[in-house]
Design a protein around this motif. Structure first.
Motif, PDB file in Angstrom:
ATOM      1  N   HIS A   1      -3.178 -28.618  79.925  1.00  0.00           N
ATOM      2  CA  HIS A   1      -2.899 -30.048  79.844  1.00  0.00           C
ATOM      3  C   HIS A   1      -3.946 -30.774  80.683  1.00  0.00           C
ATOM      4  CE1 HIS A   1       1.158 -29.132  78.217  1.00  0.00           C
ATOM      5  NE2 HIS A   1       1.081 -28.111  79.056  1.00  0.00           N
ATOM      6  N   LYS A   2      -4.790 -31.533  80.063  1.00  0.00           N
ATOM      7  CA  LYS A   2      -5.893 -32.190  80.756  1.00  0.00           C
ATOM      8  C   LYS A   2      -5.418 -33.226  81.761  1.00  0.00           C
ATOM      9  CE  LYS A   2     -10.339 -34.468  79.933  1.00  0.00           C
ATOM     10  NZ  LYS A   2     -11.287 -34.971  78.906  1.00  0.00           N
ATOM     11  N   PHE A   3      -4.287 -33.890  81.455  1.00  0.00           N
ATOM     12  CA  PHE A   3      -3.792 -34.949  82.334  1.00  0.00           C
ATOM     13  C   PHE A   3      -2.401 -34.638  82.871  1.00  0.00           C
ATOM     14  CE2 PHE A   3      -6.751 -37.073  79.386  1.00  0.00           C
ATOM     15  CZ  PHE A   3      -7.668 -37.534  80.304  1.00  0.00           C
ATOM     16  N   GLY A   4      -2.098 -33.375  83.040  1.00  0.00           N
ATOM     17  CA  GLY A   4      -0.792 -32.991  83.570  1.00  0.00           C
ATOM     18  C   GLY A   4       0.318 -33.260  82.569  1.00  0.00           C
ATOM     19  N   LEU A   5       1.547 -33.254  83.048  1.00  0.00           N
ATOM     20  CA  LEU A   5       2.723 -33.531  82.213  1.00  0.00           C
ATOM     21  C   LEU A   5       3.315 -34.846  82.680  1.00  0.00           C
ATOM     22  CD1 LEU A   5       4.343 -29.975  82.062  1.00  0.00           C
ATOM     23  CD2 LEU A   5       2.954 -31.092  80.320  1.00  0.00           C
ATOM     24  N   GLU A   6       3.069 -35.889  81.941  1.00  0.00           N
ATOM     25  CA  GLU A   6       3.434 -37.241  82.366  1.00  0.00           C
ATOM     26  C   GLU A   6       4.937 -37.369  82.590  1.00  0.00           C
ATOM     27  OE1 GLU A   6       2.849 -41.901  80.962  1.00  0.00           O
ATOM     28  OE2 GLU A   6       2.036 -40.254  79.749  1.00  0.00           O
ATOM     29  N   GLY A   7       5.308 -37.891  83.753  1.00  0.00           N
ATOM     30  CA  GLY A   7       6.708 -38.150  84.058  1.00  0.00           C
ATOM     31  C   GLY A   7       7.476 -36.957  84.570  1.00  0.00           C
ATOM     32  N   ALA A   8       6.887 -35.767  84.515  1.00  0.00           N
ATOM     33  CA  ALA A   8       7.601 -34.562  84.950  1.00  0.00           C
ATOM     34  C   ALA A   8       7.367 -34.310  86.436  1.00  0.00           C
ATOM     35  CB  ALA A   8       7.144 -33.353  84.141  1.00  0.00           C
ATOM     36  N   THR A   9       8.409 -33.836  87.132  1.00  0.00           N
ATOM     37  CA  THR A   9       8.296 -33.458  88.538  1.00  0.00           C
ATOM     38  C   THR A   9       8.256 -31.941  88.600  1.00  0.00           C
ATOM     39  OG1 THR A   9       9.543 -35.418  89.218  1.00  0.00           O
ATOM     40  CG2 THR A   9       9.343 -33.630  90.822  1.00  0.00           C
ATOM     41  N   ILE A  10       7.070 -31.400  88.747  1.00  0.00           N
ATOM     42  CA  ILE A  10       6.897 -29.947  88.719  1.00  0.00           C
ATOM     43  C   ILE A  10       6.026 -29.514  89.892  1.00  0.00           C
ATOM     44  CG2 ILE A  10       7.219 -29.678  86.235  1.00  0.00           C
ATOM     45  CD1 ILE A  10       4.255 -29.797  85.865  1.00  0.00           C
ATOM     46  N   THR A  11       6.119 -28.224  90.195  1.00  0.00           N
ATOM     47  CA  THR A  11       5.388 -27.649  91.318  1.00  0.00           C
ATOM     48  C   THR A  11       4.538 -26.489  90.832  1.00  0.00           C
ATOM     49  OG1 THR A  11       7.152 -28.249  92.853  1.00  0.00           O
ATOM     50  CG2 THR A  11       5.613 -26.553  93.576  1.00  0.00           C
ATOM     51  N   CYS A  12       3.325 -26.421  91.331  1.00  0.00           N
ATOM     52  CA  CYS A  12       2.427 -25.327  90.985  1.00  0.00           C
ATOM     53  C   CYS A  12       2.974 -24.010  91.523  1.00  0.00           C
ATOM     54  CB  CYS A  12       1.033 -25.606  91.544  1.00  0.00           C
ATOM     55  SG  CYS A  12      -0.152 -24.255  91.313  1.00  0.00           S
ATOM     56  N   THR A  13       3.069 -23.007  90.662  1.00  0.00           N
ATOM     57  CA  THR A  13       3.573 -21.702  91.080  1.00  0.00           C
ATOM     58  C   THR A  13       2.608 -21.014  92.028  1.00  0.00           C
ATOM     59  OG1 THR A  13       4.642 -21.519  88.917  1.00  0.00           O
ATOM     60  CG2 THR A  13       4.454 -19.494  90.213  1.00  0.00           C
ATOM     61  N   GLY A  14       1.325 -21.357  91.927  1.00  0.00           N
ATOM     62  CA  GLY A  14       0.319 -20.699  92.756  1.00  0.00           C
ATOM     63  C   GLY A  14       0.302 -21.182  94.187  1.00  0.00           C
ATOM     64  N   CYS A  15       0.131 -22.493  94.379  1.00  0.00           N
ATOM     65  CA  CYS A  15      -0.008 -23.029  95.742  1.00  0.00           C
ATOM     66  C   CYS A  15       1.245 -23.713  96.248  1.00  0.00           C
ATOM     67  CB  CYS A  15      -1.173 -24.011  95.795  1.00  0.00           C
ATOM     68  SG  CYS A  15      -0.938 -25.508  94.792  1.00  0.00           S
TER      69      CYS A  15
END
Length: 284
Positions: free
Chosen positions: A16-30
């Motif tokens: 996703h070039k511009f993230g997921l608009e409106g979603a509150t998510i956390t990177c699993t890596g960092c």
């Protein structure tokens, strides 16, 4: 939409070039929040997300803090506890980890990429659950406090050192350590049978920490037992030993907590070495 394979996840990931608009998510890596303007990879079925820079992180690197051996990128901690202590920032982590299994040396992925003062993987602007109304801006060095000489992290309650990066929203005078914006959502102590959950918003006017016996301020985050047995502690006390002593002054408390965390890490190293618990061959 193109799909991509990452060694840490069994399914293909969508970019996703511009993230997921409106979603509150956390990177699993960092474990940093994923903002709308940050490219990311996702497996929405598994709720697995990676910042583009975490997806592209090197599988192995040489770090100036541990030049004797190369560090390998592990998709999750190699310890039975399911977490690790970063040897650079001394904060716990549960996501991707650059580690040396020979020496039990571990670094957050964002701390490892801050090698020799290079730009870290940490986003320039983030939002966190503990301060949801305003974005926090990354500062390589926090500003000094006019009357106290130093600032305090509003997540854990300990001081923000002048040479350690922080996140800040100046209007509210809100500060957060780099490691405190990516704390594990859950934790576990050997002296308590239940899992602990991170309270981003502290509902208690006063709460006595069951580890250090000091008061947890309402404007700081805390960990609380998920089973409802009224057992809780400071963020900084999750790895500390229980004490019956009265609370000490803040500076001495921070020093002792640092020493206790290192002591607990050494104990974990000894346990892991004796049990032969190593799984990293699977990822070679």
């Amino acid at each position: 939409m193109a799909e991509h394979q990452h060694y840490s996840h069994p399914h293909l990931l969508k970019f996703h070039k511009f993230g997921l608009e409106g979603a509150t998510i956390t990177c699993t890596g960092c474990n940093f929040p994923c903002t709308d303007d940050n490219p990311l990879y996702s497996c929405c079925t598994c709720k697995f997300y990676l910042h583009e820079q975490c997806f592209d992180a090197a599988r192995m690197l040489i770090h100036s803090l541990h030049p004797a051996h190369p560090l390998t990128l592990f998709p999750y901690p190699t310890y039975k506890s399911g977490s690790f202590i970063c040897n650079l920032c001394n904060k716990s982590g549960s996501g991707f980890c650059f580690g040396c299994t020979t020496c039990d040396f571990d670094l957050h992925i964002h701390c490892a990429n801050n090698n020799n003062n290079e730009t870290a993987l940490a986003p320039n602007i983030i939002k966190i659950k503990a301060h949801p109304n305003h974005p926090l801006h990354y500062l390589s060095k926090p500003p000094t406090h006019d009357d106290k000489g130093s600032r305090t992290c509003d997540v854990c309650g300990t001081g923000c050192e002048s040479d350690i990066p922080t996140y800040r929203w100046a209007i509210c005078d809100y500060d957060a350590h780099l490691g405190c914006v990516s704390l594990p959502e859950t934790g576990k102590r050997q002296d308590h049978p239940h899992e602990l959950k991170l309270l981003h918003v502290n509902p208690f006017e006063t709460f006595e920490c069951d580890v250090c016996r000091g008061t947890i301020l309402q404007n700081h985050c805390m960990y609380l037992c998920k089973s409802g047995c009224d057992y809780g502690m400071h963020v900084k006390c999750v790895l500390a030993k229980v004490t019956e002593k009265a609370p000490m002054n803040d500076m001495q408390f921070q020093v002792d907590m640092f020493e206790l965390q290192n002591h607990m890490k050494m104990n974990q190293m000894m346990i892991d070495t004796m049990s032969g618990y190593k799984y990293y061959e699977h990822f070679r």
